[in-house]
Structures are given as structure tokens and as C-alpha cells.
Design an enzyme around this catalytic site. Structure first.
Site, PDB file in Angstrom:
ATOM      1  N   SER A  50       0.769  -1.233   0.000  1.00 42.85           N
ATOM      2  CA  SER A  50       0.000   0.000   0.000  1.00 42.85           C
ATOM      3  C   SER A  50       0.802   1.286   0.000  1.00 42.85           C
ATOM      4  O   SER A  50       0.569   2.144  -0.833  1.00 42.85           O
ATOM      5  CB  SER A  50      -0.939   0.015   1.204  1.00 42.85           C
ATOM      6  OG  SER A  50      -0.186  -0.182   2.376  1.00 42.85           O
ATOM      7  N   THR A 168      -3.627   3.206  -0.138  1.00 43.13           N
ATOM      8  CA  THR A 168      -3.576   4.554   0.435  1.00 43.13           C
ATOM      9  C   THR A 168      -3.685   4.547   1.950  1.00 43.13           C
ATOM     10  O   THR A 168      -4.453   3.777   2.508  1.00 43.13           O
ATOM     11  CB  THR A 168      -4.753   5.399  -0.104  1.00 43.13           C
ATOM     12  OG1 THR A 168      -4.756   5.352  -1.523  1.00 43.13           O
ATOM     13  CG2 THR A 168      -4.658   6.842   0.351  1.00 43.13           C
ATOM     14  N   THR A 186       0.663   7.295  -0.718  1.00 43.54           N
ATOM     15  CA  THR A 186       0.403   6.014  -1.368  1.00 43.54           C
ATOM     16  C   THR A 186       1.542   5.585  -2.278  1.00 43.54           C
ATOM     17  O   THR A 186       2.353   6.407  -2.715  1.00 43.54           O
ATOM     18  CB  THR A 186      -0.874   6.116  -2.226  1.00 43.54           C
ATOM     19  OG1 THR A 186      -1.193   4.839  -2.765  1.00 43.54           O
ATOM     20  CG2 THR A 186      -0.696   7.095  -3.361  1.00 43.54           C
ATOM     21  N   VAL A 197      -1.214   7.815 -12.140  1.00 40.41           N
ATOM     22  CA  VAL A 197      -1.415   8.543 -10.901  1.00 40.41           C
ATOM     23  C   VAL A 197      -2.899   8.487 -10.555  1.00 40.41           C
ATOM     24  O   VAL A 197      -3.746   8.733 -11.418  1.00 40.41           O
ATOM     25  CB  VAL A 197      -0.962  10.011 -11.027  1.00 40.41           C
ATOM     26  CG1 VAL A 197      -1.323  10.797  -9.767  1.00 40.41           C
ATOM     27  CG2 VAL A 197       0.537  10.082 -11.289  1.00 40.41           C
ATOM     28  N   GLY A 198      -3.207   8.132  -9.328  1.00 39.12           N
ATOM     29  CA  GLY A 198      -4.590   8.051  -8.899  1.00 39.12           C
ATOM     30  C   GLY A 198      -5.053   9.304  -8.187  1.00 39.12           C
ATOM     31  O   GLY A 198      -4.550  10.403  -8.424  1.00 39.12           O
ATOM     32  N   ASP A 199      -5.982   9.129  -7.277  1.00 44.50           N
ATOM     33  CA  ASP A 199      -6.583  10.274  -6.594  1.00 44.50           C
ATOM     34  C   ASP A 199      -5.730  10.831  -5.473  1.00 44.50           C
ATOM     35  O   ASP A 199      -5.889  11.987  -5.079  1.00 44.50           O
ATOM     36  CB  ASP A 199      -7.938   9.866  -6.002  1.00 44.50           C
ATOM     37  CG  ASP A 199      -7.781   8.836  -4.897  1.00 44.50           C
ATOM     38  OD1 ASP A 199      -7.226   7.742  -5.174  1.00 44.50           O
ATOM     39  OD2 ASP A 199      -8.196   9.098  -3.753  1.00 44.50           O
ATOM     40  N   GLY A 220      -8.986   3.313  -2.200  1.00 45.11           N
ATOM     41  CA  GLY A 220      -9.585   2.391  -3.143  1.00 45.11           C
ATOM     42  C   GLY A 220      -9.103   2.670  -4.548  1.00 45.11           C
ATOM     43  O   GLY A 220      -7.939   3.034  -4.751  1.00 45.11           O
ATOM     44  N   GLY A 222      -8.482   4.825  -7.381  1.00 43.97           N
ATOM     45  CA  GLY A 222      -8.399   6.274  -7.492  1.00 43.97           C
ATOM     46  C   GLY A 222      -9.136   6.852  -8.667  1.00 43.97           C
ATOM     47  O   GLY A 222      -9.671   7.970  -8.588  1.00 43.97           O
TER      48      GLY A 222
END
Length: 312
Positions: A50, A168, A186, A197-199, A220, A222
Site C-alpha cells: 500500500s 492509500t 500512497t 497517478v490516482g486520486d 480504493g 483512485g
């Protein structure tokens, strides 16, 4: 004077909460506490799926980290994304907030800035994480040869999102003066496409903090959180009078509805929220098995979030 409180995502959030509460007990600001909590998780290489060094890399075997921070007093914020070889991306995000006129730095630019700020370059891999990637790699290649991708059509990795394989840690704190601070950090989804790249480093998606409304964060997949502006949506719901719990549940319904429009059932996300009075909320979409940690005073407990399915 407010009662200090910290909340954090997932069972390992207890590590974050315990570290943050020690900082709050000394009367220090909420952002300092949230950062201390996030860094405690970044430093724990046993949390391999994670956050931080030793986590699951991308499909090429490279480990890139993302993080952001936000101060509820002033709305000051900072972010880094897709940065390599920096152990503490959340601390680097704070430097972006404090030392530059920008909000986000990415990739080699973020690493160059880190070197300017005195951050050492470090090897981010552990023997266990390398072995895990090597064990998984033949399966990834097999899927590719069969015309299947370990990354779904909607951009998310084709893996189960739960407490053993997630992406995350979000830490939200309220200090004695009634100020809010938050951090999100994260390594991203395991076996993601390089450059994904996520949220988590995006203000308003993975994190939003405003003393006048509340603090919120997500975890979760992103991509699904970005699509609905998850954390900002929750903060604005609290500003409009919703409780943190109501706001998180509404965000889950919104995420499920958005996912349903793409034929994905349900969305795979979870949210936390903390208002200026110390009220907390948490909710997840179906089957995410989302647990979160809450610390007040000397007590730290692990709670299970309410599930909000796609038909709720």
C-alpha cells in the site's frame, strides 16, 4: 478548546493514529500530527501492499509514490506524484506547500526539488517486495499474451481492493485549537501502468481539508474517486449541513452511480470524514471490507465502515 482526534484508513491506520495522537497531546497543530501519522506508515516496510518503500511496484517493477497535504486553516496545500527514491513523499508534499508557489510537482521534477530540499535518494525495494513482483510477473506476462491486461478498461488494476491489497493511507486530524489537517500518501495500485497517478495526490479527490467545512479523504480505486471529486464533494456536503457519516454515504452513492454508467458494479472506493466539531464518518462501496482507525484521548479503536451498495 477542542478534543483532539485523528482518523486514518485501513487497519494499519492504527499505526498512523497512535503516532498522530502523541503529537496532538503536546498541543501541536493538526497538520503536524497527520504528517507524523502518515510518515509512521511510510516507514513501515512490513506494509507491503500500500504505502511507502517495499510496496507493490508498477508493471515494469518501478516503485513510484504519490502524496498530498492540506492545512484547514488557510487551505494551503502541496502535492507530489510519480516520484521515485524518496522515502517520505508526504513530507516532500509539505515542502512543495511551504517552499514553492505551486501545489503539485511530479516525476523527475519532484525528485529534483527533493534533492534541493535535502532529501536523500534511497533504494525503495525490499527483498520481499522484489520476490513478490518476480512471482507475479509471469502471470502478468501470461495475461498480456492472452490479450488480457492486469489493468481494467476503466484504468484500475485488476486486483481485489481490501485490507491486504490496497493503496492509500489517509490521515485526518483535529487539534486542540479546533484546526484540521490532513495527509494522503500512497504507492498506488499494484502493477499499475507506468506513469499512472490516482486520486491520492490530487487535492479535492483523495484529500480535502477546510476548517469551515470539514476534512475528507478516500482510498480504493483512485480513478473512481477522481471522477466524482470525492473528498471535495464530501467537504461541500458537510458545509451544507450534512453530518460526516451522511456525506460519506452520499459520496459512495455518487461513486456507484458513476461506475454504473460505465458498466462497473459496484465502485471500489471508501471514504473518511471529520468535521470541525470532532464528529466522524466512514462509508465504503460494497465488498471493499473497509476498516478505519479512530483515536480520541488515550483510546484508539478499529471500526468497520458502513457498506453502501450500488442499489442503496
Amino acid at each position: 478548546m477542542a478534543e483532539p482526534i485523528t482518523i486514518a484508513t485501513w487497519p494499519f491506520g492504527k499505526t498512523a493514529v497512535e503516532a498522530a495522537m502523541k503529537v496532538l497531546a503536546r498541543g501541536e497543530p493538526a497538520l503536524d500530527a497527520a504528517l507524523a501519522g502518515a510518515q509512521a506508515v511510510e516507514d513501515d516496510t512490513s506494509i507491503r501492499n500500500s504505502v511507502g518503500f517495499g510496496s507493490l511496484p508498477d508493471r515494469l517493477g518501478r516503485l513510484t509514490l504519490d502524496a498530498c497535504v492540506m492545512d484547514g486553516r488557510t487551505l494551503a496545500c502541496g502535492s507530489v506524484a510519480c516520484v521515485e527514491h524518496i522515502r517520505h513523499p508526504a513530507a516532500l508534499a509539505r515542502r512543495v506547500m511551504e517552499k514553492t508557489p505551486h501545489v503539485m510537482l511530479v516525476g523527475d521534477g519532484a525528485k529534483w526539488f527533493a534533492l534541493q530540499q535535502g532529501f536523500p535518494l534511497e533504494v525503495p525495494y525490499t527483498a520481499d517486495s522484489i520476490k513478490e513482483w518476480l512471482d507475479a510477473h509471469p502471470d502478468l506476462k501470461k495475461k498480456e499474451k492472452a490479450g488480457k491486461s492486469p489493468v481494467r478498461a476503466d484504468g484500475a488494476a485488476d486486483i481485489t481492493i481490501n485490507e491486504f491489497n490496497h493503496d492509500t493511507v489517509t490521515v485526518l486530524s483535529l487539534d486542540k485549537k479546533g484546526h484540521l489537517g490532513g495527509v494522503c500518501t500512497t504507492s498506488g495500485l499494484g502493477y499499475k501502468l507506468p506513469g499512472r497517478v490516482g486520486d491520492s495526490p490530487i487535492i479535492g479527490a483523495g484529500l480535502y481539508v477546510d476548517d469551515l467545512a470539514g476534512a475528507a479523504g478516500g482510498t480504493g480505486v483512485g480513478e473512481e474517486i477522481i471522477r466524482i471529486g470525492g473528498s471535495l464533494f464530501i467537504a461541500e456536503q458537510m458545509r451544507a449541513g450534512k453530518t460526516p457519516q451522511e456525506a460519506c454515504e452520499l459520496a459512495c452513492k455518487r461513486a456507484n452511480a458513476a461506475a454504473g454508467r460505465r458498466g462497473v458494479h459496484p465502485a471500489r472506493v471508501a471514504f473518511l470524514a471529520l468535521d470541525p466539531k470532532g464528529n466522524v464518518g466512514a462509508a465504503c462501496t460494497e465488498k471493499t471490507d473497509f476498516k478505519y482507525a479512530v483515536g480520541r484521548g488515550d483510546k484508539v479503536e478499529l471500526l468497520t465502515a458502513k457498506e453502501i451498495g450500488p442499489t442503496a
